[in-house]
Design an enzyme around this catalytic site. Structure first.
Site, PDB file in Angstrom:
ATOM      1  N   ASP A  15       0.929  -1.243  -0.114  1.00  0.00           N
ATOM      2  CA  ASP A  15      -0.093  -0.009  -0.064  1.00  0.00           C
ATOM      3  C   ASP A  15       0.834   1.270   0.055  1.00  0.00           C
ATOM      4  OD1 ASP A  15      -2.070  -1.912   0.430  1.00  0.00           O
ATOM      5  OD2 ASP A  15      -3.223  -0.381   1.472  1.00  0.00           O
ATOM      6  N   ARG A  94       0.360   5.551  17.901  1.00  0.00           N
ATOM      7  CA  ARG A  94       0.249   6.358  16.868  1.00  0.00           C
ATOM      8  C   ARG A  94       0.746   7.848  17.319  1.00  0.00           C
ATOM      9  NH1 ARG A  94       0.536   2.398  13.864  1.00  0.00           N
ATOM     10  NH2 ARG A  94      -1.163   1.646  12.987  1.00  0.00           N
ATOM     11  N   ASP A 123      -6.857   4.726  12.662  1.00  0.00           N
ATOM     12  CA  ASP A 123      -5.584   5.182  12.908  1.00  0.00           C
ATOM     13  C   ASP A 123      -5.417   6.627  11.957  1.00  0.00           C
ATOM     14  OD1 ASP A 123      -4.343   3.385  14.500  1.00  0.00           O
ATOM     15  OD2 ASP A 123      -4.212   1.827  12.717  1.00  0.00           O
ATOM     16  N   SER A 179      -5.395  -8.380   8.110  1.00  0.00           N
ATOM     17  CA  SER A 179      -4.575  -7.263   8.260  1.00  0.00           C
ATOM     18  C   SER A 179      -3.905  -7.290   9.548  1.00  0.00           C
ATOM     19  CB  SER A 179      -5.034  -5.804   7.853  1.00  0.00           C
ATOM     20  OG  SER A 179      -5.803  -5.512   8.858  1.00  0.00           O
TER      21      SER A 179
END
Lengths: 407, 407, 407, 407
Positions: A15, A94, A123, A179
């Protein structure tokens, strides 16, 4: 005119590699930023790949120690738990990565941050809110929310085709049908086959922990010592090993927890955007620390301060999950919770065995526990008659209530 | 003049047997009330003993079904947990037994209730507050708070001596070096050697559960179905057995949980009176139910209603622990929580293995989970661009905050 | 053997004068402690009276400045309000006086503290809990809870008789048909004719404020400047007067508030002991300060921090009312609230008129208010399209909810 | 092909008249919906105007009674107050109007709802979230968020020009330099000159209330009777008038409150979007009702239930302000609060005078107030010795705390 600079949160995967190329094609000068936050990654290979695709620069930063000391350790001392179960492994990473991104923006005089987070997830929010707080003028490029990008890349096949056309190397390992996101604290798994909440997570999904069923037969005994609510010493008794560096403690507990099948959960959670989402998590080391801290907390804290802390921790758990680590309320609540941790010190004895963390005992110099006072065999200044008065006064209101029950 | 009648909460043990005799010596007519709430007790032998000592009557009542349906089941649907860990096994039994005591008082036209709860503990409060709410004019005799009684019986030796002198039969089994309280939900252990919070609980203490280490090697798979937050069906898959009666579900889960070493905890908790106390608990069946319900709860409930429920459940956990099951706030909070449970229905798949309850999956017709909406591969009416607006609006306040950080 | 020393919280009134004599008769050496906390009292006359009765010593201490700076000012910055209406005038005075009592105990090597607070009220709890926290070994004598004392003094007539017999001077002013408690912050009135909650408080009851109906016709305009949540400057505009000393600000606002009939309330409140009690209060100056601070608070604080503060302030209001100013939770919550006040600075324009405090405007350098951002006429970086995304995302959960409404 | 139908929330003013024409120009069939929710409006003139501009239909609906009974009355019983000051007059009107809009959509088989709410405000959110919950498939047109519209109408001049060009009648009254929103409950004023938070609101701004300074000299005495927390009887004593119909009570109290200058506030508040905004409100009748209800609430409710209600009411205040009246959490919290109101009944005596609402007394059959119990002169089953035990038990924890203060 000089190209505008973009700092891309780069993972090395398909990605963000396609996003890298797409941004270059759009005319940007793209700097790839990779944070080593404990995930299992070949950073050098990823760097080569990014440069090959056309990144003007690749910045790799080891932020593991920062992550442990400034995010994981506080979270343990605060007792953060989202919706009573999730230890916030991704949520805590994050803001830590965002600090790295913003520093990279400042050092390279960039204008944009780009990321590969999806449009339905948490996210994107966590990255962007952190960045906006830290640098309000920053501009964000989120390709998975840009119609042009979304329409071009409707599925994985489109990404693979674009990769092939643009000479982007693609891993030969077939993609797992879910994922994942990994860091020092945990690996989370979602999407794909996991989208059916009744579909059991396959055993081969887990990478940090062995199954309790196949885990070692011999239990491990530990002692963890805390000061101001954070671990300062880990002693693995049988092995005679002692760890005191935060990163070492974290790594050692991950190994131990992994070996004993500790810290797997399978939950449905509420995302900030209002969707319900199914996630599977394995958080070996922090599960042990959370259990130990939870034990010491009630032991050391005053009863009523504990109740105020409980309110604050639930609020902060939501703030952190929703991306507000850096925010007025996030900072304020953290400061308050720090104040509450001052007396949390002592040692907890623990046993790990086949998926379970068992608390065996605890000791502390700062505990309000008074063995004499509570003992059945001692008076220690306690007058049982006082309890009569205490109960009778509590009963006043209840007796009045009864009168009016009949009204 | 007729003797005044006392209803004594009688256990058959040394303490309440001595209290029985002491009350008789004081000139009371004593009726012994024994509730069968699931503890392992020879009620007939206890009855004979009480009559032999001089009780005018012994009432034995099986309140197990009431306990499960009116106290345990609601507590599961509310998700009650005291100080994040204790499932309130003893706290929930007290109001249930109090109802029995008060009924016995009314039926026998008694004036007093007497109990053997100690003066430093929670149970005296729970019994007495329940009784005062249900019958405000009731009078309580709590010998362990009466100076005359306390001074006479300073230790166990004094009780044994009094028993010998008064022909009270004494069990030949030596007393365990701790005290315990058992019911259908759990056994709690405290006092004695457990008063040292760093002293590990001995393995032979546990009566309901085997140790995870010696528990069976084969895991057990279950499915539990809930309606309005309470279990209505238990299916033990390999065994092909199905339970639907509340008491049967409870008993079957206790056996299964016990076999797999489920539900042991060792904690320090804050008593209502302000003391910290160490307790060891084993709660096999309800630990399984609590895990299953916790899973279904987030799955089925609206995100924000869940947060309100969280606040209410913490308050109610304290109320129940402190003895306020019957109280304005107890009743009000229960009604509110009942309202929140209406959509909690569905089935949870569970595996039990060596101390762990693992959630494998869940399904529900009433869940707000929308697989299409959350899917990475579907749009399902979701516009990723909306997320941009959502984030940008959230960022307004944060950007302002940043400005003033520099102020 | 030397007599044991008692420090008596002495008011100069009939009750504590009789208690003084009663203690002396009991064989104690009694030191009278009088705090000048702003009440209207002839301290010298009271001193003479106490010495005449037989006090071995009379300590008079002016604690007004301490009271304002360490109790009233913080309470304003925290926004404390009990049950949404009561500004806690008496509750705040008690811990302040307790510090004086404890100091007096220490300086005089006393063993006991005695007070004249009644057995149904809050003040006994506030005094005693404060004293126990500050000096756990202190012993308390509360005559109004001692059967011997209560039985002897069943009504006011018994006190008057005892006074006559013991040569205790009695005020010739007839006692008002209610009791009152006065300090710098307020006067509270309760009991007597006020015990009927439907009986209107008579106009001649109020001593600090004139009735709005007879108050001056000309309004007064003020500006109050705050820093870290506490008033640092009072400017009375028409009069051209400026006050900056805390005690001066407090006194000036009491005069102004009194003149304009500000701060009267008539409420029923819940006492800590579970009784409901009717109280009439007049709190002129602090009512003005509370209004001004409330205005500045929302203006200066972040929205979400404000909400956390709201939770903490309600808890602290209860703690203070119940006597837990000095307690782990009291101290902890105060520290947290202090942190929240750091940005509360600026000036509020106010008008006083016939019972009303009207906010006319406010300014602050630290406010997050952004006139450009909120302006209808400016974009200021705000994209209205973002609001669409914001709303649409909020709607996701609601739309799902609708589906299941029909289920 | 038939034109798509739009239901426009039409006010008769310049903005929505231009929007009406703009929508017609866009090719829509526009139905104008006007709710009579108590604002001062010539509905017939507005209807003619809309038809003249080209509306295919104008629906005028009197929803005043619904508004009072289903929104205002519950809000009073819940004690809703946003950020401690704002009575939510506009916030409560929005869901009520939305029901009307959605009904109009359904009856006319429309596809869209359009409104003239601005892009920075709360009302867009309130309208749209209400509509999405009630009819998830509804589509919304919010011109003030559509770039094409915004760019065309950058200021009032552009609207006037468009009106002139399109034959839209424009009021000859010059526009006030602020915007306002009126309904039965209140008028709110914001924007324009009020955007400077330090700029005093001009006296001629207020339309529902006279200034306290020029209000009548004679006070008015009222008695308001509540049942289940809502007013059922208003008695204006001197006038000998009694009102029992909800709308009549509301209208009468607005007149009385207006006459006495009741219910003006000037505040800065936090909008849902994160902006701080200054608003001036006048809410005459509901301010009286809120005061009366607040008084009766503490009088009638159990102390602890009151505290739970306090938590719920603050949450609901935010929900309502933010547009979540119709939402899972809104509905759930309302149901819980309804349960808490069951015992709130009785009569409050009130006096209105120059801006102030003074509570003079209250009576209730359901109050837990017990005059005998609280009386200084009666024992009424209260043992003062019990208070000693009560205090001593509370002190246990505090004394332990003291020990460790020195640690």
């Amino acid at each position: 005119m000089a190209k505008e600079k973009v700092v891309l949160a780069y993972s090395g995967g398909l990605d963000t590699s396609c996003i890298l190329k797409w941004l270059i094609n759009k005319g940007y000068d793209v700097i790839c930023y990779m944070a080593n936050i404990g995930q299992d990654e070949d950073f050098n290979m990823a760097k080569e790949k990014a440069l090959k695709i056309g990144a003007s620069k690749v910045v790799i930063e080891d932020i593991r120690e920062d992550f442990v000391k400034c995010y994981v350790w506080p979270a343990i001392s605060y007792g953060l738990l989202y919706e009573n179960r999730y230890l916030l492994g991704t949520s805590l990473a994050r803001p830590c990565i965002s600090v790295g991104l913003i520093n990279c923006v400042k050092e390279n005089d960039a204008t944009y941050i780009a990321h590969g987070a999806t449009g339905k997830g948490n996210d994107q929010v966590r990255f962007e809110l952190s960045c906006y707080t830290l640098l309000p003028d920053i501009k964000i490029i989120a390709p998975w929310r840009i119609p042009e990008f979304i329409n071009r890349f409707e599925g994985r096949q489109d990404l693979l085709k674009f990769a092939a056309e643009n000479g982007i190397p693609v891993s030969v390992t077939p993609k797992a049908p879910w994922s994942m996101d990994a860091n020092l604290m945990h690996i989370s798994y979602e999407s794909g086959i996991l989208e059916d909440p009744n579909q059991e997570a396959p055993e081969d999904l887990f990478l940090m922990t062995t199954s309790p069923k196949t885990s070692v037969e011999a239990s491990t005994r530990l002692e963890i010592t805390f000061e101001k609510g954070v671990p300062i010493l880990l002693s693995v008794i049988e092995e005679g090993k002692i760890y005191s560096n935060p990163l070492d403690i974290m790594l050692a507990l991950n190994v131990l927890g992994g070996k004993h099948g500790i810290g797997r959960i399978d939950i449905v959670e509420n995302r900030f955007l209002g969707l319900k989402s199914r996630g599977v998590y394995e958080t070996p080391g922090v599960t042990i620390l959370h259990s130990a801290h939870t034990d010491l907390e009630v032991f050391c804290m005053d009863k009523e301060v504990y109740r105020v802390k409980q309110v604050l921790r639930e609020r902060l758990s939501d703030y952190v999950y929703n991306g507000f680590w850096f925010s007025p309320e996030g900072e304020y609540t953290r400061k308050c919770l720090d104040l509450s941790s001052e007396t949390i010190e002592g040692t907890v004895k623990i046993e790990l065995y086949k998926g379970s963390v068992t608390i065996l005992g605890r000791s502390s110099k700062s505990s309000l526990y008074n063995a004499d006072l509570v003992s059945m065999d001692k008076h220690a200044g306690f007058s049982p008659e006082d309890a009569t008065g205490f109960i009778n006064i509590q009963a006043i209101r209840l007796k009045e209530y009864n009168k009016f029950l009949k009204y």
